[in-house]
Design a protein around this motif. Sequence first.
Motif, PDB file in Angstrom:
ATOM      1  N   GLN A   1      -2.497 -29.031  51.845  1.00 38.09           N
ATOM      2  CA  GLN A   1      -1.105 -29.070  52.065  1.00 38.09           C
ATOM      3  C   GLN A   1      -0.938 -30.275  52.844  1.00 38.09           C
ATOM      4  OE1 GLN A   1       0.684 -26.658  50.791  1.00 38.09           O
ATOM      5  NE2 GLN A   1      -1.128 -25.497  50.282  1.00 38.09           N
ATOM      6  N   GLU A   2      -1.717 -31.040  53.386  1.00 39.51           N
ATOM      7  CA  GLU A   2      -1.639 -32.111  54.276  1.00 39.51           C
ATOM      8  C   GLU A   2      -2.260 -33.532  53.574  1.00 39.51           C
ATOM      9  OE1 GLU A   2      -2.559 -34.003  58.920  1.00 39.51           O
ATOM     10  OE2 GLU A   2      -3.067 -31.825  58.134  1.00 39.51           O
ATOM     11  N   ARG A   3      -1.250 -34.138  53.404  1.00 41.19           N
ATOM     12  CA  ARG A   3      -1.577 -35.648  52.558  1.00 41.19           C
ATOM     13  C   ARG A   3      -2.559 -36.511  53.422  1.00 41.19           C
ATOM     14  NH1 ARG A   3      -0.824 -40.924  51.144  1.00 41.19           N
ATOM     15  NH2 ARG A   3      -0.795 -40.975  48.827  1.00 41.19           N
TER      16      ARG A   3
ATOM     17  N   ASN B   1     -12.471 -37.285  41.233  1.00 39.54           N
ATOM     18  CA  ASN B   1     -12.708 -36.864  42.463  1.00 39.54           C
ATOM     19  C   ASN B   1     -12.966 -35.351  42.555  1.00 39.54           C
ATOM     20  OD1 ASN B   1     -12.786 -35.917  45.386  1.00 39.54           O
ATOM     21  ND2 ASN B   1     -11.550 -37.977  45.707  1.00 39.54           N
ATOM     22  N   VAL B   2     -14.028 -34.799  42.627  1.00 37.47           N
ATOM     23  CA  VAL B   2     -14.344 -33.309  42.901  1.00 37.47           C
ATOM     24  C   VAL B   2     -14.531 -32.976  44.189  1.00 37.47           C
ATOM     25  CG1 VAL B   2     -14.947 -33.320  40.435  1.00 37.47           C
ATOM     26  CG2 VAL B   2     -16.542 -33.547  42.306  1.00 37.47           C
ATOM     27  N   THR B   3     -14.203 -33.517  45.134  1.00 35.80           N
ATOM     28  CA  THR B   3     -14.418 -32.999  46.654  1.00 35.80           C
ATOM     29  C   THR B   3     -13.735 -31.694  47.164  1.00 35.80           C
ATOM     30  OG1 THR B   3     -14.391 -35.422  47.461  1.00 35.80           O
ATOM     31  CG2 THR B   3     -14.142 -33.807  49.146  1.00 35.80           C
ATOM     32  N   PRO B   4     -14.345 -30.733  47.275  1.00 34.54           N
ATOM     33  CA  PRO B   4     -13.517 -29.507  47.597  1.00 34.54           C
ATOM     34  C   PRO B   4     -12.768 -29.476  48.830  1.00 34.54           C
ATOM     35  CG  PRO B   4     -15.937 -29.346  48.368  1.00 34.54           C
ATOM     36  CD  PRO B   4     -15.742 -30.694  47.675  1.00 34.54           C
ATOM     37  N   LEU B   5     -11.710 -28.862  48.945  1.00 32.17           N
ATOM     38  CA  LEU B   5     -10.566 -28.882  49.887  1.00 32.17           C
ATOM     39  C   LEU B   5     -10.394 -27.252  50.397  1.00 32.17           C
ATOM     40  CD1 LEU B   5      -7.960 -31.469  48.625  1.00 32.17           C
ATOM     41  CD2 LEU B   5      -9.647 -31.925  50.331  1.00 32.17           C
ATOM     42  N   SER B   6     -10.326 -27.493  51.875  1.00 34.32           N
ATOM     43  CA  SER B   6      -9.936 -25.942  52.330  1.00 34.32           C
ATOM     44  C   SER B   6      -8.288 -25.787  52.086  1.00 34.32           C
ATOM     45  CB  SER B   6      -9.915 -25.964  53.841  1.00 34.32           C
ATOM     46  OG  SER B   6      -9.310 -27.099  54.555  1.00 34.32           O
TER      47      SER B   6
ATOM     48  N   GLN C   1       1.851 -34.226  45.971  1.00 31.82           N
ATOM     49  CA  GLN C   1       2.924 -35.352  45.811  1.00 31.82           C
ATOM     50  C   GLN C   1       2.487 -36.106  44.637  1.00 31.82           C
ATOM     51  OE1 GLN C   1       3.352 -37.753  49.271  1.00 31.82           O
ATOM     52  NE2 GLN C   1       3.124 -36.052  50.595  1.00 31.82           N
ATOM     53  N   GLY C   2       1.787 -35.592  43.469  1.00 36.22           N
ATOM     54  CA  GLY C   2       1.690 -35.992  42.370  1.00 36.22           C
ATOM     55  C   GLY C   2       0.431 -37.156  42.260  1.00 36.22           C
ATOM     56  N   ASP C   3      -0.364 -37.142  43.360  1.00 40.89           N
ATOM     57  CA  ASP C   3      -1.435 -38.254  43.542  1.00 40.89           C
ATOM     58  C   ASP C   3      -2.529 -37.974  42.608  1.00 40.89           C
ATOM     59  OD1 ASP C   3      -0.732 -39.942  45.971  1.00 40.89           O
ATOM     60  OD2 ASP C   3      -0.463 -37.837  46.833  1.00 40.89           O
ATOM     61  N   ALA C   4      -3.010 -38.783  42.004  1.00 36.96           N
ATOM     62  CA  ALA C   4      -3.971 -38.601  40.774  1.00 36.96           C
ATOM     63  C   ALA C   4      -5.369 -38.152  41.264  1.00 36.96           C
ATOM     64  CB  ALA C   4      -4.118 -40.170  39.870  1.00 36.96           C
ATOM     65  N   SER C   5      -5.884 -37.490  40.464  1.00 32.91           N
ATOM     66  CA  SER C   5      -7.407 -37.009  40.845  1.00 32.91           C
ATOM     67  C   SER C   5      -8.471 -37.581  39.860  1.00 32.91           C
ATOM     68  CB  SER C   5      -7.380 -35.722  40.813  1.00 32.91           C
ATOM     69  OG  SER C   5      -7.276 -35.019  39.609  1.00 32.91           O
ATOM     70  N   LEU C   6      -7.884 -38.226  38.998  1.00 36.59           N
ATOM     71  CA  LEU C   6      -8.790 -39.091  38.107  1.00 36.59           C
ATOM     72  C   LEU C   6      -8.075 -40.486  37.859  1.00 36.59           C
ATOM     73  CD1 LEU C   6      -7.577 -39.233  34.965  1.00 36.59           C
ATOM     74  CD2 LEU C   6      -8.086 -36.792  35.216  1.00 36.59           C
ATOM     75  N   MET C   7      -9.205 -41.552  37.291  1.00 31.86           N
ATOM     76  CA  MET C   7      -8.986 -42.619  36.968  1.00 31.86           C
ATOM     77  C   MET C   7      -9.691 -42.895  35.723  1.00 31.86           C
ATOM     78  SD  MET C   7      -9.365 -46.347  38.836  1.00 31.86           S
ATOM     79  CE  MET C   7      -7.891 -46.008  40.026  1.00 31.86           C
ATOM     80  N   GLU C   8      -9.000 -43.527  34.476  1.00 32.60           N
ATOM     81  CA  GLU C   8      -9.656 -43.349  33.271  1.00 32.60           C
ATOM     82  C   GLU C   8      -9.581 -44.881  32.662  1.00 32.60           C
ATOM     83  OE1 GLU C   8     -10.010 -40.285  30.346  1.00 32.60           O
ATOM     84  OE2 GLU C   8      -8.770 -41.437  29.159  1.00 32.60           O
ATOM     85  N   THR C   9     -10.597 -45.614  32.067  1.00 31.50           N
ATOM     86  CA  THR C   9     -10.429 -46.901  31.492  1.00 31.50           C
ATOM     87  C   THR C   9     -10.981 -46.681  30.423  1.00 31.50           C
ATOM     88  OG1 THR C   9     -10.595 -49.219  31.791  1.00 31.50           O
ATOM     89  CG2 THR C   9     -12.422 -47.988  32.634  1.00 31.50           C
ATOM     90  N   GLN C  10     -10.517 -47.487  29.006  1.00 34.00           N
ATOM     91  CA  GLN C  10     -10.831 -47.478  27.703  1.00 34.00           C
ATOM     92  C   GLN C  10     -10.812 -49.008  27.425  1.00 34.00           C
ATOM     93  OE1 GLN C  10      -8.734 -45.058  25.232  1.00 34.00           O
ATOM     94  NE2 GLN C  10     -10.198 -43.309  25.480  1.00 34.00           N
TER      95      GLN C  10
END
Length: 452
Positions: A205-207, A195-200, A47-56
């Motif tokens: 497929q499930e939010r 976030n590098v948490t592995p997923l099965s 659903q386009g949820d971000a997997s990173l956050m970046e600040t400068q």
Amino acid sequence: MKLDSIKAIASAVLYEGYILYPYRPSSIKNRQRWTFGGVFPKGFDQQGDASLMETQVLLQGGELTAFHVHVRFLQVVRREVGQLTPPLQALPNDGNPALTFVASLDVDGRELLAWEEAIEREAALGPLRVADIQHGALVTPFRFEGARDVEFVRAQDGRIVAALIRTSHTIEGMIEVRALELAPDLWKLTVRIENVTPLSDPERQERAAAQLRAFASTHAILTVENGAFVSLLDPPDDLHEAAAQCRNVGVFPVLVGGQDSSAMLSSPIILYDHPAIAPESPGDLFDGTEIDEILTLRILAMTDAEKREMASVDARARALLERTHALTADDMARLHGVMRQGQSLTSRGDPLIAVKDREKPRLVSLLDSGRNLCVGARVRLRPKPGGDVMDIALKDKIAVVEAIERDFEDRVHVAVTLVDDPGRDLGAAGFPGHRFFFSQEEIEPIAAGEGP
């Protein structure tokens, strides 16, 4: 400013939206939680949820300037309710009685609800010298182990009738920090949270499953020694271009900590520089876009059944309910409204006038169409056409001028109270709701003896 004081502000961000009025799981708006600062596992992109956050951000200082990074977020915990049928006087030797999972269960008037809670997480780095990371990024992994906690619940007769099972999953992330020298004693810091948490495969497929492995309300606190951060909202003229080149993904960095520039909060919620918690606020309502007084009154007006459900949500909601009921009359009066300098004119009923120069005196009188208008004069209100419902209600009312003030653009605003307002004394004392602001063109001076 001490880190603990900064964290008090950051915690308001951390729990923004944690649970909203009316503070019940049955409320529709509480069925979609964790909406701010979400950082999902990389494998989840349904659903386009971000997997990173970046600040400068911009930092002024020499090569020996050092800074700290505190990454903070909530980890979602699933809470289940298991019913023991039949109840037991004691647990079996292996401690694992047979359970039937239910959505809710009443135990002697205490309602147990299946829902979600949260654990505060923090990963800290530093001190880091900018000179040490200008030629290569520092990548620091972090990991929080999952856990399963079982809390058995006894009825008044002493028998074990239920269990609350709280489950958290192992989560993993990385913090990448690098520095780029833009000019002598000027650096651009980049902090990247991933976030590098592995997923099965099923979890991809499930939010709901991915949410249990996501970081919620993610933000970063940056503090510096022997240096100063630059405001990205109001940078010095010579740093406008450098500030505009800062790239922020999912966060909005602002200065925090008094009026100095030694700390920055990269928040998933838009804030101004140097945000502060109102001293009148008795505690977190998790609903920061609302007004404390309104929420407090609404909580007090809830039915006993609604309050019972609210108390069953979790310890934070229960503490909020208890704190609200413990407020005294003086506490409530403090919530009613406070006038502060340095804020902008917002509406007829909440007029907070900001002035560019705090030494600029209030006006005593105005010359209007050849007639002198001064504090204490009676006027008739003539709001401009096309206004809001407040303008309609106040049209043709007789009022008394309480103050004549100028805003930051040198526009004149006339503060008035209504002659027929039983609470006029509150308006004269500066309380919102009984004191209204109009432009000079919207008031009509009246002669002595005219009107009521």
